[in-house]
Design an enzyme around this catalytic site. Structure first.
Site, PDB file in Angstrom:
ATOM      1  N   GLN A 111       0.612  -1.300   0.164  1.00 27.80           N
ATOM      2  CA  GLN A 111      -0.111  -0.016   0.105  1.00 27.80           C
ATOM      3  C   GLN A 111       0.905   1.305  -0.048  1.00 27.80           C
ATOM      4  O   GLN A 111       0.426   2.382   0.454  1.00 27.80           O
ATOM      5  CB  GLN A 111      -0.963   0.060   1.288  1.00 27.80           C
ATOM      6  N   CYS A 112       1.619   1.324  -0.630  1.00 32.58           N
ATOM      7  CA  CYS A 112       2.739   2.399  -1.018  1.00 32.58           C
ATOM      8  C   CYS A 112       3.340   3.141  -1.741  1.00 32.58           C
ATOM      9  O   CYS A 112       2.373   2.464  -3.030  1.00 32.58           O
ATOM     10  CB  CYS A 112       4.214   2.149  -0.539  1.00 32.58           C
ATOM     11  N   GLY A 113       3.299   4.334  -2.250  1.00 34.46           N
ATOM     12  CA  GLY A 113       2.843   4.904  -3.158  1.00 34.46           C
ATOM     13  C   GLY A 113       4.231   4.313  -4.378  1.00 34.46           C
ATOM     14  O   GLY A 113       4.266   5.195  -5.681  1.00 34.46           O
TER      15      GLY A 113
END
Length: 238
Positions: A111-113
């Site tokens: 769920q990271c950029g």
């Protein structure tokens, strides 16, 4: 040593983030020369340049930075091949089975950029070089803004379904702190930096040669495609 080195930065006029950004934007910096103060900066995420990480998240990661020199808990370990880790199903995996392979070891998050770009490029690199001796070892980690909250099964399903990953996904680990996995303590002690050995964010990368020696370390914002030339060199591919 660290304290005296940090005095070169004007505390009132220049933050570490802006210094890092300005150095990246200048083309005078060689990230793969012999260790220098400036080389150490490439292990810092540069959210203000890439736009991939929120500034608040970056400050949070800076706040948790430790400036100590972390030693590997297994004092007898000489190479990555000396470690045994758990796979996503909880089975022991002796990394000695990877002797003769070039390894790219990455702490990953769902769920990271940086998730989409990194997983997409890692998958492409693996497809291109797996038959020539490249292995990618992905270690999920939930220590950075809780961006890997799922179970091992959920993580594997996400990576294999969405990104068609064929490389191994291992058990979720800590990469910093007292509970850091022994492998990561070894990786950090092998390739640290002036601002501390701690992993700065998701998708930090360690490149390991065929004999199990850590030869380079890359920042979370470093594109997997941009290190293809280093991988090819270790593989002996023209």
């Amino acid at each position: 040593m660290l304290r005296s080195s940090l005095r070169i930065f004007p505390r009132r006029n220049l933050s570490i983030a802006s210094l890092s950004a300005s150095l990246i934007l200048s083309k005078k910096l060689s990230f793969h020369s012999k260790p220098t103060l400036f080389q150490s900066l490439h292990n810092f995420p540069v959210p203000l340049v890439s736009g991939s990480i929120k500034a608040g998240d970056f400050r949070a990661s800076l706040g948790s930075l430790r400036f100590d020199h972390t030693m590997a808990s297994n004092s007898n370990a000489q190479t990555v091949h000396d470690f045994t880790v758990k796979d996503a199903r909880g089975n022991d995996v002796n990394l000695g089975t990877y002797k003769g392979k070039v390894l790219l070891i990455v702490n990953v998050a769902s769920q990271c950029g940086l998730t989409n770009s990194n997983y997409t490029e890692l998958t492409e690199l693996y497809k291109k070089y797996k038959d020539q001796g490249l292995e990618i070892l992905a270690f999920p980690c939930n220590q950075f803004k809780s961006q890997e909250p799922g179970t091992n099964e959920e993580i594997v399903n996400f990576v294999c379904t969405r990104f068609k990953a064929e490389y191994p996904i291992f058990d979720k680990v800590d990469v910093n702190g007292d509970k850091a996995a022994p492998l990561y303590k070894f990786l950090k002690s092998s390739k640290g930096g002036i601002f501390g050995d701690g992993i700065k964010w998701n998708f930090s990368k360690f490149l390991v040669d065929k004999d199990g020696h850590v030869v380079d370390r890359y920042a979370p914002t470093t594109s997997p495609f941009s290190i293809e030339k280093d991988i090819k060199k270790l593989l002996g591919v023209a």
